[in-house]
Design a protein around this motif. Sequence first.
Motif, PDB file in Angstrom:
ATOM      1  N   SER A  40       4.485 -12.558   6.527  1.00  0.00           N
ATOM      2  CA  SER A  40       3.956 -11.604   6.973  1.00  0.00           C
ATOM      3  C   SER A  40       3.562 -12.979   8.141  1.00  0.00           C
ATOM      4  O   SER A  40       3.095 -12.486   9.611  1.00  0.00           O
ATOM      5  CB  SER A  40       3.068 -11.673   6.587  1.00  0.00           C
ATOM      6  N   SER A  48       3.617  -6.545   8.802  1.00  0.00           N
ATOM      7  CA  SER A  48       3.512  -5.778   7.437  1.00  0.00           C
ATOM      8  C   SER A  48       5.118  -5.392   7.031  1.00  0.00           C
ATOM      9  O   SER A  48       4.939  -4.373   6.560  1.00  0.00           O
ATOM     10  CB  SER A  48       3.227  -4.333   8.685  1.00  0.00           C
ATOM     11  N   LYS A  51       4.863  -4.777   3.430  1.00  0.00           N
ATOM     12  CA  LYS A  51       4.816  -3.858   2.509  1.00  0.00           C
ATOM     13  C   LYS A  51       5.681  -2.863   2.426  1.00  0.00           C
ATOM     14  O   LYS A  51       5.349  -1.776   1.654  1.00  0.00           O
ATOM     15  CB  LYS A  51       3.418  -2.996   3.430  1.00  0.00           C
ATOM     16  N   LYS A  52       6.894  -2.732   3.495  1.00  0.00           N
ATOM     17  CA  LYS A  52       7.832  -1.947   3.208  1.00  0.00           C
ATOM     18  C   LYS A  52       9.210  -1.631   1.955  1.00  0.00           C
ATOM     19  O   LYS A  52       9.641  -1.461   1.945  1.00  0.00           O
ATOM     20  CB  LYS A  52       8.021  -1.581   3.645  1.00  0.00           C
ATOM     21  N   SER A  74      -1.755  -7.103  -2.885  1.00  0.00           N
ATOM     22  CA  SER A  74      -0.897  -6.755  -3.371  1.00  0.00           C
ATOM     23  C   SER A  74       0.059  -5.115  -2.866  1.00  0.00           C
ATOM     24  O   SER A  74       0.259  -4.068  -2.152  1.00  0.00           O
ATOM     25  CB  SER A  74       0.438  -7.813  -2.852  1.00  0.00           C
ATOM     26  N   SER A  77      -2.088  -2.708  -0.585  1.00  0.00           N
ATOM     27  CA  SER A  77      -1.215  -3.195   0.813  1.00  0.00           C
ATOM     28  C   SER A  77      -0.447  -1.939   0.528  1.00  0.00           C
ATOM     29  O   SER A  77       0.301  -2.301   2.102  1.00  0.00           O
ATOM     30  CB  SER A  77      -1.577  -4.429   1.112  1.00  0.00           C
ATOM     31  N   HIS A  78       0.452  -1.714  -0.358  1.00  0.00           N
ATOM     32  CA  HIS A  78       2.406  -1.682  -0.530  1.00  0.00           C
ATOM     33  C   HIS A  78       2.177  -0.325   0.158  1.00  0.00           C
ATOM     34  O   HIS A  78       1.556   0.831  -0.237  1.00  0.00           O
ATOM     35  CB  HIS A  78       2.715  -1.986  -1.673  1.00  0.00           C
ATOM     36  N   LYS A  79       2.907  -0.385   1.383  1.00  0.00           N
ATOM     37  CA  LYS A  79       3.168   0.888   1.921  1.00  0.00           C
ATOM     38  C   LYS A  79       4.683   1.635   1.739  1.00  0.00           C
ATOM     39  O   LYS A  79       4.751   2.952   2.584  1.00  0.00           O
ATOM     40  CB  LYS A  79       2.933   1.066   3.118  1.00  0.00           C
ATOM     41  N   ALA A  80       5.351   1.612   1.321  1.00  0.00           N
ATOM     42  CA  ALA A  80       6.844   1.904   0.386  1.00  0.00           C
ATOM     43  C   ALA A  80       6.897   3.401   0.407  1.00  0.00           C
ATOM     44  O   ALA A  80       5.608   4.144  -0.480  1.00  0.00           O
ATOM     45  CB  ALA A  80       7.686   1.473   0.400  1.00  0.00           C
ATOM     46  N   PRO A  81       7.670   4.113   0.386  1.00  0.00           N
ATOM     47  CA  PRO A  81       7.007   5.525   0.255  1.00  0.00           C
ATOM     48  C   PRO A  81       7.589   5.614  -1.283  1.00  0.00           C
ATOM     49  O   PRO A  81       6.861   6.455  -2.159  1.00  0.00           O
ATOM     50  CB  PRO A  81       7.970   6.445   0.740  1.00  0.00           C
ATOM     51  N   ARG A 109       2.388   4.784  -6.363  1.00  0.00           N
ATOM     52  CA  ARG A 109       3.302   4.275  -6.341  1.00  0.00           C
ATOM     53  C   ARG A 109       4.184   5.337  -6.059  1.00  0.00           C
ATOM     54  O   ARG A 109       5.728   4.642  -5.378  1.00  0.00           O
ATOM     55  CB  ARG A 109       3.856   3.095  -5.757  1.00  0.00           C
TER      56      ARG A 109
END
Length: 371
Positions: A40, A48, A51-52, A74, A77-81, A109
Motif C-alpha cells: 500500500s 487500496s 483490500k481486494k 485489516s 478494511s477488507h473490500k473484496a466481494p 465477508r
Amino acid sequence: MEQCLRKRDVVREDRISELPEPLILQILSLLPTKLVIATSVLSKRWRSVWKKVPILKFESKGNINKFAENVSMSLLSHKAPVLETLHLKVSDRCEDVYIGIWAGIAVTRHVRELELDLRFLCGNPVRFVVESPSLKTLSISGGETYGKQNGGYVINVPSLQHLSIQMLKGGYEYCLIENAPELVDANIINVSHTTNETIKGSLESARRLSLDLSPLEIAYPTGMIFYQLVSLEMYTHKVAWWNLLTLMLDSSPKLQVLKLIDHSSHQPKLVSDKKDMDPGKWNQPESVPECLVSHLETFVWTRPDWIREEEKEVARYILRNAQQLKKATFIIDPIEPKRLFRLAKRREMLNELPAVIMASKSCNLVVVESE
C-alpha cells in the motif's frame, strides 16, 4: 548511475501496475498478508489494492495485542466481494473474544474457507458458534487452554463440504455439528462429544471420514446410519477402539475402503493411550455387517500391534467375513534390535494370516515393511 537505477525502478513498477487487476490480485494471493499490506505504500494506485485480495493469512509473532489490533483493522478494511480464504495461526496466549470477532467479520465477508490454528487461549469458558451460509471448508486445530475450560464449538454451516477438527487434550471439550448436510469429508481428532445424537444428519452425509476418538465417550446407541460413507480411516490407540470400529461397520452399509492406523507412529505430537490400555475383549457384531457382505474391497492396516489378542481377532474377523475384498494390506514396522523379543510373536501372526479362511477367494493378501 543513480538516475538510471531510478528509471529502471519506475519501469519495473509501471510494468506491474499495468497488469490487469485480477492478475495482480492472483499474484498477491500467493504472498504472506503482511507483505501484501505493505504494498500500500508503493504508490497512490497501490494504496487500496491489497483490500481486494481474496486470501488473507495471519500468523502471530511477538506482541499479541498488536497482532490482534492489526488483524482486526485489516479485516474491517477488507473490500473484496468474497473472502475466499482466511487463515489465522495464533501461537501466543490470546483472549477468546478476539477469535469470535475475527470469525464474525469473516462470515460477513462471505468467507469460503476458514482455518483456525489456535495454540493458547485464555479467558472464561466460551461457546464459539460458527454459522455461515457460504463457508465450504472449515479447519480448527489446537485450542490449548489455561485452567478449567468447558467451552467448545457449535457448527451450523449448511454449505460445508470439508471439515477438520483437531483438539488438544486439556483444550475445548466439545464440537457440536448441528447442520452440515453437504459434508463430503471430515477429519475429527480428540473431540469429546462429536459422535452422539447432536450430529445426526451431519456427519452422516460424509463420503470420507477420518476418526481419532474415544469410544468410551460415545453415547450408545447412536442411531446413526452413514449411508454415503465409502471410505473410513480410524486410529487404533484409544482404549477399546475396536468398539468404535464395530459401531462404524454396523452403521456404514456402503463402506468400500477401511484403513486402520496405529496412532503413535503417524501422529507423534499426540500421546497414545496404549500404555494404559488394559487387555480387553473385542465383541464382534452380532450379525455380519452389510458392508462386509456386499461392498468392502480394500482393507489397510498400518503398523498393527499384533502383540494384543483383540487386534488379531479384528484382523481375522474382517478377512473371514469381507466377501468382496480385493486387497488386504498390512504395513508393519521393522523390528528394532532392542525389541527382538517381539519377533517371535510377529512371526506367529504372519504365519496365521495366510491360514485364515478368507470369505473372498480373489483377495490379494500383502504384508510389507514401512519405510
